[in-house]
Design a protein around this motif. Structure first.
Motif, PDB file in Angstrom:
ATOM      1  N   LEU A 103       0.830  -1.208   0.000  1.00  0.00           N
ATOM      2  CA  LEU A 103       0.000   0.000   0.000  1.00  0.00           C
ATOM      3  C   LEU A 103       0.865   1.258   0.000  1.00  0.00           C
ATOM      4  CD1 LEU A 103      -2.904  -0.807   2.503  1.00  0.00           C
ATOM      5  CD2 LEU A 103      -3.118  -0.327   0.056  1.00  0.00           C
ATOM      6  N   ALA A 104       2.031   1.171   0.630  1.00  0.00           N
ATOM      7  CA  ALA A 104       2.939   2.319   0.705  1.00  0.00           C
ATOM      8  C   ALA A 104       3.845   2.423  -0.518  1.00  0.00           C
ATOM      9  CB  ALA A 104       3.790   2.219   1.974  1.00  0.00           C
ATOM     10  N   GLY A 105       3.743   1.457  -1.418  1.00  0.00           N
ATOM     11  CA  GLY A 105       4.584   1.477  -2.616  1.00  0.00           C
ATOM     12  C   GLY A 105       5.923   0.798  -2.447  1.00  0.00           C
ATOM     13  N   GLY A 106       6.050  -0.031  -1.411  1.00  0.00           N
ATOM     14  CA  GLY A 106       7.304  -0.739  -1.174  1.00  0.00           C
ATOM     15  C   GLY A 106       7.083  -2.229  -1.039  1.00  0.00           C
ATOM     16  N   SER A 107       8.051  -2.920  -0.465  1.00  0.00           N
ATOM     17  CA  SER A 107       7.940  -4.363  -0.256  1.00  0.00           C
ATOM     18  C   SER A 107       8.785  -4.771   0.943  1.00  0.00           C
ATOM     19  CB  SER A 107       8.388  -5.135  -1.501  1.00  0.00           C
ATOM     20  OG  SER A 107       9.745  -4.834  -1.812  1.00  0.00           O
ATOM     21  N   VAL A 108       8.413  -5.885   1.546  1.00  0.00           N
ATOM     22  CA  VAL A 108       9.156  -6.416   2.691  1.00  0.00           C
ATOM     23  C   VAL A 108      10.393  -7.149   2.184  1.00  0.00           C
ATOM     24  CG1 VAL A 108       9.108  -8.076   4.591  1.00  0.00           C
ATOM     25  CG2 VAL A 108       7.129  -6.606   4.173  1.00  0.00           C
ATOM     26  N   ARG A 109      11.558  -6.797   2.730  1.00  0.00           N
ATOM     27  CA  ARG A 109      12.825  -7.419   2.340  1.00  0.00           C
ATOM     28  C   ARG A 109      13.282  -8.460   3.357  1.00  0.00           C
ATOM     29  NH1 ARG A 109      17.266  -5.084   2.535  1.00  0.00           N
ATOM     30  NH2 ARG A 109      18.172  -5.816   0.579  1.00  0.00           N
ATOM     31  N   HIS A 110      13.032  -8.163   4.637  1.00  0.00           N
ATOM     32  CA  HIS A 110      13.595  -9.024   5.673  1.00  0.00           C
ATOM     33  C   HIS A 110      12.623  -9.225   6.824  1.00  0.00           C
ATOM     34  CE1 HIS A 110      14.592  -5.045   7.441  1.00  0.00           C
ATOM     35  NE2 HIS A 110      14.594  -5.675   8.600  1.00  0.00           N
ATOM     36  N   LEU A 111      13.005 -10.137   7.722  1.00  0.00           N
ATOM     37  CA  LEU A 111      12.213 -10.427   8.918  1.00  0.00           C
ATOM     38  C   LEU A 111      13.122 -10.493  10.122  1.00  0.00           C
ATOM     39  CD1 LEU A 111       9.241 -12.626   9.561  1.00  0.00           C
ATOM     40  CD2 LEU A 111      11.349 -13.342  10.711  1.00  0.00           C
ATOM     41  N   LYS A 112      12.685  -9.853  11.208  1.00  0.00           N
ATOM     42  CA  LYS A 112      13.428  -9.903  12.466  1.00  0.00           C
ATOM     43  C   LYS A 112      12.445 -10.172  13.599  1.00  0.00           C
ATOM     44  CE  LYS A 112      15.926  -7.112  15.822  1.00  0.00           C
ATOM     45  NZ  LYS A 112      16.608  -5.846  16.121  1.00  0.00           N
ATOM     46  N   LEU A 113      12.716 -11.179  14.403  1.00  0.00           N
ATOM     47  CA  LEU A 113      11.861 -11.512  15.536  1.00  0.00           C
ATOM     48  C   LEU A 113      12.049 -10.495  16.657  1.00  0.00           C
ATOM     49  CD1 LEU A 113      12.432 -15.380  15.664  1.00  0.00           C
ATOM     50  CD2 LEU A 113      10.647 -14.111  14.438  1.00  0.00           C
ATOM     51  N   HIS A 114      10.949 -10.167  17.321  1.00  0.00           N
ATOM     52  CA  HIS A 114      10.977  -9.143  18.369  1.00  0.00           C
ATOM     53  C   HIS A 114      11.055  -9.730  19.777  1.00  0.00           C
ATOM     54  CE1 HIS A 114       9.833  -5.647  20.778  1.00  0.00           C
ATOM     55  NE2 HIS A 114       8.949  -6.428  21.379  1.00  0.00           N
ATOM     56  N   GLY A 115      11.690  -8.966  20.659  1.00  0.00           N
ATOM     57  CA  GLY A 115      11.603  -9.165  22.102  1.00  0.00           C
ATOM     58  C   GLY A 115      11.781 -10.581  22.616  1.00  0.00           C
ATOM     59  N   ALA A 116      10.815 -11.001  23.455  1.00  0.00           N
ATOM     60  CA  ALA A 116      10.906 -12.316  24.092  1.00  0.00           C
ATOM     61  C   ALA A 116      10.893 -13.434  23.056  1.00  0.00           C
ATOM     62  CB  ALA A 116       9.760 -12.502  25.085  1.00  0.00           C
ATOM     63  N   LEU A 117      10.163 -13.251  21.965  1.00  0.00           N
ATOM     64  CA  LEU A 117      10.148 -14.269  20.912  1.00  0.00           C
ATOM     65  C   LEU A 117      11.542 -14.438  20.333  1.00  0.00           C
ATOM     66  CD1 LEU A 117       8.752 -16.236  18.995  1.00  0.00           C
ATOM     67  CD2 LEU A 117       8.041 -14.270  17.599  1.00  0.00           C
ATOM     68  N   GLY A 118      12.205 -13.322  20.075  1.00  0.00           N
ATOM     69  CA  GLY A 118      13.573 -13.390  19.558  1.00  0.00           C
ATOM     70  C   GLY A 118      14.542 -13.973  20.564  1.00  0.00           C
ATOM     71  N   ASN A 119      14.379 -13.611  21.830  1.00  0.00           N
ATOM     72  CA  ASN A 119      15.271 -14.142  22.866  1.00  0.00           C
ATOM     73  C   ASN A 119      15.138 -15.654  22.991  1.00  0.00           C
ATOM     74  OD1 ASN A 119      16.287 -11.609  23.505  1.00  0.00           O
ATOM     75  ND2 ASN A 119      14.765 -11.237  25.101  1.00  0.00           N
ATOM     76  N   ILE A 120      13.889 -16.146  22.975  1.00  0.00           N
ATOM     77  CA  ILE A 120      13.668 -17.594  23.071  1.00  0.00           C
ATOM     78  C   ILE A 120      14.247 -18.296  21.844  1.00  0.00           C
ATOM     79  CG2 ILE A 120      11.909 -19.414  23.144  1.00  0.00           C
ATOM     80  CD1 ILE A 120      10.156 -17.434  24.749  1.00  0.00           C
ATOM     81  N   ALA A 121      14.040 -17.700  20.672  1.00  0.00           N
ATOM     82  CA  ALA A 121      14.560 -18.302  19.432  1.00  0.00           C
ATOM     83  C   ALA A 121      16.086 -18.317  19.411  1.00  0.00           C
ATOM     84  CB  ALA A 121      14.023 -17.550  18.226  1.00  0.00           C
ATOM     85  N   SER A 122      16.712 -17.396  20.137  1.00  0.00           N
ATOM     86  CA  SER A 122      18.181 -17.391  20.188  1.00  0.00           C
ATOM     87  C   SER A 122      18.717 -18.496  21.093  1.00  0.00           C
ATOM     88  CB  SER A 122      18.697 -16.030  20.665  1.00  0.00           C
ATOM     89  OG  SER A 122      18.457 -15.839  22.050  1.00  0.00           O
ATOM     90  N   GLU A 123      17.826 -19.045  21.933  1.00  0.00           N
ATOM     91  CA  GLU A 123      18.211 -20.120  22.865  1.00  0.00           C
ATOM     92  C   GLU A 123      17.736 -21.489  22.394  1.00  0.00           C
ATOM     93  OE1 GLU A 123      16.069 -18.843  26.246  1.00  0.00           O
ATOM     94  OE2 GLU A 123      17.162 -16.955  26.467  1.00  0.00           O
ATOM     95  N   ASP A 124      16.591 -21.532  21.717  1.00  0.00           N
ATOM     96  CA  ASP A 124      15.917 -22.789  21.368  1.00  0.00           C
ATOM     97  C   ASP A 124      15.794 -22.899  19.850  1.00  0.00           C
ATOM     98  OD1 ASP A 124      14.123 -24.886  20.909  1.00  0.00           O
ATOM     99  OD2 ASP A 124      12.883 -24.408  22.656  1.00  0.00           O
ATOM    100  N   ILE A 125      16.566 -23.787  19.254  1.00  0.00           N
ATOM    101  CA  ILE A 125      16.598 -23.885  17.799  1.00  0.00           C
ATOM    102  C   ILE A 125      15.251 -24.323  17.219  1.00  0.00           C
ATOM    103  CG2 ILE A 125      17.430 -26.275  17.701  1.00  0.00           C
ATOM    104  CD1 ILE A 125      19.250 -25.334  15.352  1.00  0.00           C
ATOM    105  N   SER A 126      14.457 -25.070  17.990  1.00  0.00           N
ATOM    106  CA  SER A 126      13.154 -25.503  17.474  1.00  0.00           C
ATOM    107  C   SER A 126      12.210 -24.313  17.300  1.00  0.00           C
ATOM    108  CB  SER A 126      12.530 -26.557  18.399  1.00  0.00           C
ATOM    109  OG  SER A 126      12.186 -26.004  19.654  1.00  0.00           O
ATOM    110  N   VAL A 127      12.293 -23.345  18.196  1.00  0.00           N
ATOM    111  CA  VAL A 127      11.476 -22.130  18.069  1.00  0.00           C
ATOM    112  C   VAL A 127      11.955 -21.304  16.888  1.00  0.00           C
ATOM    113  CG1 VAL A 127      10.848 -19.948  19.179  1.00  0.00           C
ATOM    114  CG2 VAL A 127      10.866 -22.068  20.510  1.00  0.00           C
ATOM    115  N   ALA A 128      13.264 -21.143  16.783  1.00  0.00           N
ATOM    116  CA  ALA A 128      13.823 -20.391  15.651  1.00  0.00           C
ATOM    117  C   ALA A 128      13.436 -21.042  14.333  1.00  0.00           C
ATOM    118  CB  ALA A 128      15.340 -20.317  15.779  1.00  0.00           C
ATOM    119  N   ARG A 129      13.535 -22.365  14.285  1.00  0.00           N
ATOM    120  CA  ARG A 129      13.221 -23.084  13.045  1.00  0.00           C
ATOM    121  C   ARG A 129      11.753 -22.920  12.665  1.00  0.00           C
ATOM    122  NH1 ARG A 129      14.446 -27.821  14.711  1.00  0.00           N
ATOM    123  NH2 ARG A 129      16.674 -27.741  14.234  1.00  0.00           N
TER     124      ARG A 129
END
Length: 254
Positions: free
Chosen positions: A102-128
């Motif tokens: 809608l803004a005339g752009g596109s999504v290039r990347h994804l980054k997990l936020h906060g506690a979700l990112g912290n858990i994914a940095s510890e638990d490979i199954s969550v990251a996967r």
């Protein structure tokens, strides 16, 4: 030392009439924006405005999904099944894709936020689970992984395009995870210290833990939290310090 690096910031993190940080000013400093998708922060109007600024300034647009936790800003740990995580990521990425278009752009990347990112940095199954969901929705998406953690390992195993991320305003434990925000000194507020520390990590291509331990890693992007006290001053200092050292600030994958 790498002669180019990306700077990223978590943006669009207000809600309704409540504003968080100066997104427009930060996008004069960073080259990539991780935009909240409505679960931990953000809403359709904030997403639209933030996406429009990113398109206008030529800033890389990223989806920034988190836990469904507006009251806790996505920083409270929650337990979800792999299926629930997959649906959570797919839902938020889809919203980000639509608002970017809608803004005339596109999504290039994804980054997990906060506690979700912290858990994914510890638990490979969550990251996967999170990363596989994003790749299913958008196979060419670039995954941002906290360097030298389970998140990086998951990205490598999925054989996808990923970038290694380090943090300007957070201290590290010896295993490469971030020091819990509840602990004293976990959040760095001294701009000079942050700037010198980032330059050192970039030169050494390593995470430097609070203890001084080095963890060799690939450094592609540096995160500056938009909600950190003095974020603009810190971002300006980090950017100028890198440029003075001969490092160009450029969006990864550009």
């Amino acid at each position: 030392m790498a002669n180019t690096v990306d700077l990223n910031s978590d943006l669009g993190e207000g809600f309704g009439a409540w504003k968080m940080g100066d997104d427009a000013a930060l996008m004069d400093i960073v080259s990539s924006a991780n935009i909240a998708c409505g679960f931990h922060a953000g809403d359709q109007n904030i997403m639209a405005r933030t996406m429009e600024i990113a398109v206008r300034k030529g800033t890389g647009i990223g989806a920034h999904p988190g836990f469904p936790d507006l009251a806790g800003f996505g920083r409270r740990r929650m337990n979800f099944s792999a299926e629930e995580l997959s649906n959570m990521i797919g839902y938020q990425l889809g919203a980000a894709q639509a608002m970017a278009r809608l803004a005339g752009g596109s999504v290039r990347h994804l980054k997990l936020h906060g506690a979700l990112g912290n858990i994914a940095s510890e638990d490979i199954s969550v990251a996967r689970a999170c990363f596989q969901a994003a790749l299913t929705v958008q196979p060419d998406i670039i995954l941002m992984a906290i360097a030298s953690t389970a998140m990086e390992q998951a990205a490598k195993e999925l054989d996808c395009t990923w970038v290694g991320e380090i943090y300007a305003d957070r201290e590290y434990e010896e295993d490469g995870t971030l020091v819990d925000r509840k602990k004293p000194g976990a959040v760095i507020e001294d701009a000079d210290y942050a700037a010198e520390r980032i330059l050192k990590m970039l030169k050494e291509q390593a995470v430097i833990a609070k203890s001084g331990k080095r963890l060799p890693c690939r450094v592609d992007t540096v995160c500056l939290h938009g909600d950190t006290s003095g974020a603009l001053a810190m971002g300006s200092k980090i950017r100028s310090n890198l440029i003075d050292a001969g490092v160009s600030i450029r969006m990864f994958g550009a």
